[in-house]
Design an enzyme around this catalytic site. Structure first.
Site, PDB file in Angstrom:
ATOM      1  N   LYS A 115       0.852  -1.214   0.000  1.00  0.00           N
ATOM      2  CA  LYS A 115       0.000   0.000   0.000  1.00  0.00           C
ATOM      3  C   LYS A 115       0.875   1.247   0.000  1.00  0.00           C
ATOM      4  O   LYS A 115       0.420   2.356   0.224  1.00  0.00           O
ATOM      5  CB  LYS A 115      -0.913   0.013   1.229  1.00  0.00           C
ATOM      6  N   LYS A 154       2.873   2.098   2.299  1.00  0.00           N
ATOM      7  CA  LYS A 154       2.797   2.697   3.637  1.00  0.00           C
ATOM      8  C   LYS A 154       3.848   2.030   4.525  1.00  0.00           C
ATOM      9  O   LYS A 154       4.085   0.839   4.407  1.00  0.00           O
ATOM     10  CB  LYS A 154       1.429   2.410   4.274  1.00  0.00           C
TER      11      LYS A 154
HETATM   12  N1  C2G Z   1     -10.283   7.051   8.681  1.00  0.00           N
HETATM   13  C1  C2G Z   1     -11.296   7.975   8.930  1.00  0.00           C
HETATM   14  N2  C2G Z   1     -10.979   9.254   9.204  1.00  0.00           N
HETATM   15  C2  C2G Z   1      -9.682   9.659   9.248  1.00  0.00           C
HETATM   16  C3  C2G Z   1      -8.650   8.721   9.008  1.00  0.00           C
HETATM   17  C4  C2G Z   1      -8.974   7.412   8.725  1.00  0.00           C
HETATM   18  O1  C2G Z   1     -12.497   7.624   8.893  1.00  0.00           O
HETATM   19  N3  C2G Z   1      -9.408  10.960   9.534  1.00  0.00           N
HETATM   20  C5  C2G Z   1     -10.666   5.666   8.381  1.00  0.00           C
HETATM   21  C6  C2G Z   1     -10.240   5.241   6.980  1.00  0.00           C
HETATM   22  O2  C2G Z   1     -11.196   5.692   6.019  1.00  0.00           O
HETATM   23  C7  C2G Z   1     -10.234   3.720   7.109  1.00  0.00           C
HETATM   24  C8  C2G Z   1      -9.796   3.522   8.580  1.00  0.00           C
HETATM   25  O3  C2G Z   1     -10.009   4.786   9.254  1.00  0.00           O
HETATM   26  O4  C2G Z   1     -11.562   3.198   6.959  1.00  0.00           O
HETATM   27  C9  C2G Z   1      -8.341   3.116   8.708  1.00  0.00           C
HETATM   28  O5  C2G Z   1      -7.567   4.099   8.056  1.00  0.00           O
HETATM   29  P1  C2G Z   1      -6.108   3.651   7.493  1.00  0.00           P
HETATM   30  O6  C2G Z   1      -5.348   3.010   8.587  1.00  0.00           O
HETATM   31  O7  C2G Z   1      -5.530   4.814   6.750  1.00  0.00           O
HETATM   32  O8  C2G Z   1      -6.549   2.518   6.468  1.00  0.00           O
HETATM   33  P2  C2G Z   1      -6.174   2.361   4.922  1.00  0.00           P
HETATM   34  O9  C2G Z   1      -4.723   2.502   4.730  1.00  0.00           O
HETATM   35  O10 C2G Z   1      -7.103   3.212   4.170  1.00  0.00           O
HETATM   36  O11 C2G Z   1      -6.483   0.793   4.737  1.00  0.00           O
HETATM   37  O12 C2G Z   1      -7.946  -2.901   2.185  1.00  0.00           O
HETATM   38  C10 C2G Z   1      -8.319  -1.669   2.788  1.00  0.00           C
HETATM   39  C11 C2G Z   1      -7.120  -0.946   3.325  1.00  0.00           C
HETATM   40  O13 C2G Z   1      -6.338  -1.785   4.159  1.00  0.00           O
HETATM   41  C12 C2G Z   1      -7.586   0.292   4.089  1.00  0.00           C
END
Ligand code: C2G
Length: 131
Positions: A44, A46
Site C-alpha cells: 500500500k 505505507k
Molecule cells: N479514517 C477515517 N478518518 C480519518 C482517518 C482514517 O475515517 N481521519 C478511516 C479510513 O477511512 C479507514 C480507517 O479509518 O476506513 C483506517 O484508516 P487507514 O489506517 O488509513 O486505512 P487504509 O490505509 O485506508 O487501509 O484494504 C483496505 C485498506 O487496508 C484500508
C-alpha cells in the site's frame, strides 16, 4: 448476531480511527478488523511506525473491536466475508466505490472520514514541532 468487517493500517491510532470503528460497530453486534501486515503495508506504499503485533494489540484494546485478523493481500476480502459470515462491510469514504464488488456477498457501507486528523498529519506536525 450481525457481523461487521473493516480493514486498515490503523497506525498511530487516533480519533478518526476510533470514530470509524465506533460507527462501524453500530451496524451490527460483532466487529472484525483486518489489520494490514507490515508486508502488505509496503504494497500500500505505507510504512507504519507501530509493527503489526503492536497495532494488533492496540486495536484489541478498543471496546468496539471484537476480533482482529491480518490483512495480507488485496484479494482476501471475499474469502474473509464468507469465512466470518460477514453481513456488513464498512470502510471510510476515501475508498468510495472501490469495494462495491463485495455487494454480491454483503452490505457495503462507506462512512465519511473524520476531518482534520490523519496519521500523515500527526507525523508532519511532530516533525515541525507544531504545538
Ligand atoms: N479514517 C477515517 N478518518 C480519518 C482517518 C482514517 O475515517 N481521519 C478511516 C479510513 O477511512 C479507514 C480507517 O479509518 O476506513 C483506517 O484508516 P487507514 O489506517 O488509513 O486505512 P487504509 O490505509 O485506508 O487501509 O484494504 C483496505 C485498506 O487496508 C484500508
Amino acid at each position: 448476531m450481525k457481523r461487521v468487517l473493516t480493514y486498515g493500517t490503523f497506525d498511530f491510532l487516533h480519533n478518526g480511527h476510533i470514530n470509524l470503528l465506533k460507527r462501524a460497530k453500530e451496524y451490527g453486534d460483532y466487529l472484525i478488523v483486518g489489520i494490514s501486515t507490515d508486508e502488505f503495508n509496503l504494497m500500500k506504499d505505507k510504512r507504519a511506525y507501530y509493527s503489526f503485533e503492536q497495532r494488533k494489540m492496540i486495536l484489541e484494546a478498543v471496546r468496539y473491536v471484537d476480533l482482529v485478523i491480518p490483512e495480507k493481500s488485496w484479494d482476501q476480502k471475499i474469502d474473509d466475508v464468507k469465512k466470518y459470515n460477514v453481513d456488513v462491510f464498512v470502510i471510510g469514504d476515501d475508498w468510495e466505490g472501490k469495494f462495491d464488488f463485495l455487494k454480491e456477498y454483503c452490505e457495503v457501507v462507506y462512512l465519511p472520514r473524520t476531518v482534520g486528523i490523519s496519521t500523515t498529519k500527526i507525523k508532519t506536525d511532530l516533525n515541525h514541532h507544531v504545538k
